[in-house]
Scaffold this active site. Structure first.
Site, short mmCIF file in Angstrom:
data_model
loop_
_atom_site.label_atom_id
_atom_site.label_comp_id
_atom_site.label_asym_id
_atom_site.label_seq_id
_atom_site.Cartn_x
_atom_site.Cartn_y
_atom_site.Cartn_z
N GLU A 146 0.83 -1.21 0.00
CA GLU A 146 0.00 0.00 0.00
C GLU A 146 0.86 1.26 0.00
OE1 GLU A 146 -3.19 0.44 -0.46
OE2 GLU A 146 -3.39 -1.72 -0.74
N CYS A 183 -12.48 0.85 -15.44
CA CYS A 183 -12.90 2.25 -15.35
C CYS A 183 -11.65 3.13 -15.39
CB CYS A 183 -13.69 2.49 -14.07
SG CYS A 183 -14.60 4.04 -14.03
#
Length: 347
Positions: A36, A191
DNA sequence: AAGACGGGGCG
DNA sequence: CGCCCAGTCTT
């Protein structure tokens, strides 16, 4: 119902999501955390080789905490945003001191660790600890802006606040880890910023941007401003042994903690500046071609100047210094332009 | 609220 | 060349 969005996303994830990323193989908290942090402002394909090298060198939080910061930064060199590397190292020490070497499964405690903000804490809670928690990264912002036709630039506080509300409303109570991975995958692979593949999107039928045929309008663009030009001179000082002088940069600011060349302004008289600031008497061998380096917030033009040291009286060290053969310097953490320069010279 | 912080990828 | 990316920290 909100459940519909997550149900459709989860069904899509099972067959079309990414299940083979390195940090998904052994989803232990350390791996989730490291990935992350590396993925902040950095794309997956860039991160993967760094992630593998980093974990090979620092297999546990304890070994990371005990490592030298230079060692850590040398494994971060080239990724950018070096404060991430320093924060990771600091956080590892805190985790060993305060939590016996394990990441706390608690959001408030995660948020006290340097480098972990709201979204990363949410990602760790969801992906590593399977706890109900929302994330809002660049991919999720884009998906939500389109799905709800949210106007305005997501960096705008009011817009971001709205997006957090939507993100939290959509995050399911169960299967939160898969859902979190799924919405990130959707943003990364379907997307996408340009040419989104609405024909294969699991939530296309409810997407407001698509209904308006205005996918390109979302998310709203960042207001642009002209970025300044910064000109600088890299001084490549060579001694009799053919070694080059490196200086460690201050821990904060650009390239914080990395090793670089002494640097002066194009307005300075180079040989005069060197004598006054460092005590080196040196003569210019050659001015190399200008390196152009473009960052988000300014452009850099770097003039590398190759000098031969004649004499050294009373070196005034401005920070940590070391002489190093150009080939050996790559073992330390150096910023990309320095690395490229060294590679060019050794050709 | 705004600015700082790196480098790479893509059209 | 402009824009964006699995954001956070400082001021």
């Amino acid at each position: 119902m909100n459940g519909q969005f997550s149900d459709q996303l989860l069904a899509w994830f099972e067959s079309c999501g990414r299940h083979n990323l390195p940090w998904q193989q052994e989803p232990e908290p350390y791996h989730v955390w490291l990935s992350e942090i590396m993925l902040q402002q950095t794309q997956v394909a860039t991160v993967i080789p760094y992630y593998n090298r980093f974990l090979q060198r620092f297999p546990t939080i304890k070994l990371l905490a005990d490592a030298d910061i230079d060692d850590v930064l040398s494994h971060w060199a080239g990724l950018g945003y070096y404060a991430r590397g320093r924060n990771l190292h600091r956080a590892a020490k805190m985790i060993c001191d305060d939590y016996s070497g394990d990441l706390p499964a608690n959001k408030e405690q995660l948020l006290t660790l340097p480098g972990i903000g709201r979204s990363t804490a949410g990602a760790i809670m969801a992906l590593a600890f399977k706890q109900h928690d929302a994330i809002l990264d660049g991919n999720v912002k884009r998906v939500l802006c389109r799905f709800y036709a949210v106007n305005g630039w997501p960096g705008q506080p009011a817009v971001e606040k709205r997006l957090w509300q939507l993100a939290e409303g959509l995050t399911p109570e169960i299967n939160v880890a898969h859902y979190t991975q799924a919405i990130m995958d959707l943003g990364a692979t379907v997307c996408t910023r340009s040419k989104p593949q609405c024909d294969i999107c699991p939530v296309a039928s409810e997407c407001l941007a698509r209904k308006q045929e205005s996918q390109d309008k979302y998310p709203g663009r960042k207001p642009k401003k002209t970025i300044p030009l910064r000109e600088t001179v890299f001084l490549l000082l060579e001694n009799r042994k053919g070694e080059i002088l490196f200086e460690k940069r201050p821990a904060t600011g650009i390239w914080g903690g990395l090793w670089c060349f002494p640097e002066c302004s194009p307005d300075d008289d180079i040989e005069e500046w060197l004598l006054a600031k460092t005590g080196f008497s040196a003569s210019i061998i050659k001015k190399l071609s200008i390196i152009k380096h473009r960052l988000t917030h300014f452009r850099m033009e770097i003039l590398p100047v190759h000098l031969k040291v004649k004499q050294c009286n009373n070196v005034k060290a401005m920070g940590e210094q070391q002489w190093c053969a150009s080939g050996d310097a790559l073992k330390f953490g150096v910023p990309a332009p320095v690395r490229n320069l060294l590679l060019t010279m050794s050709e």
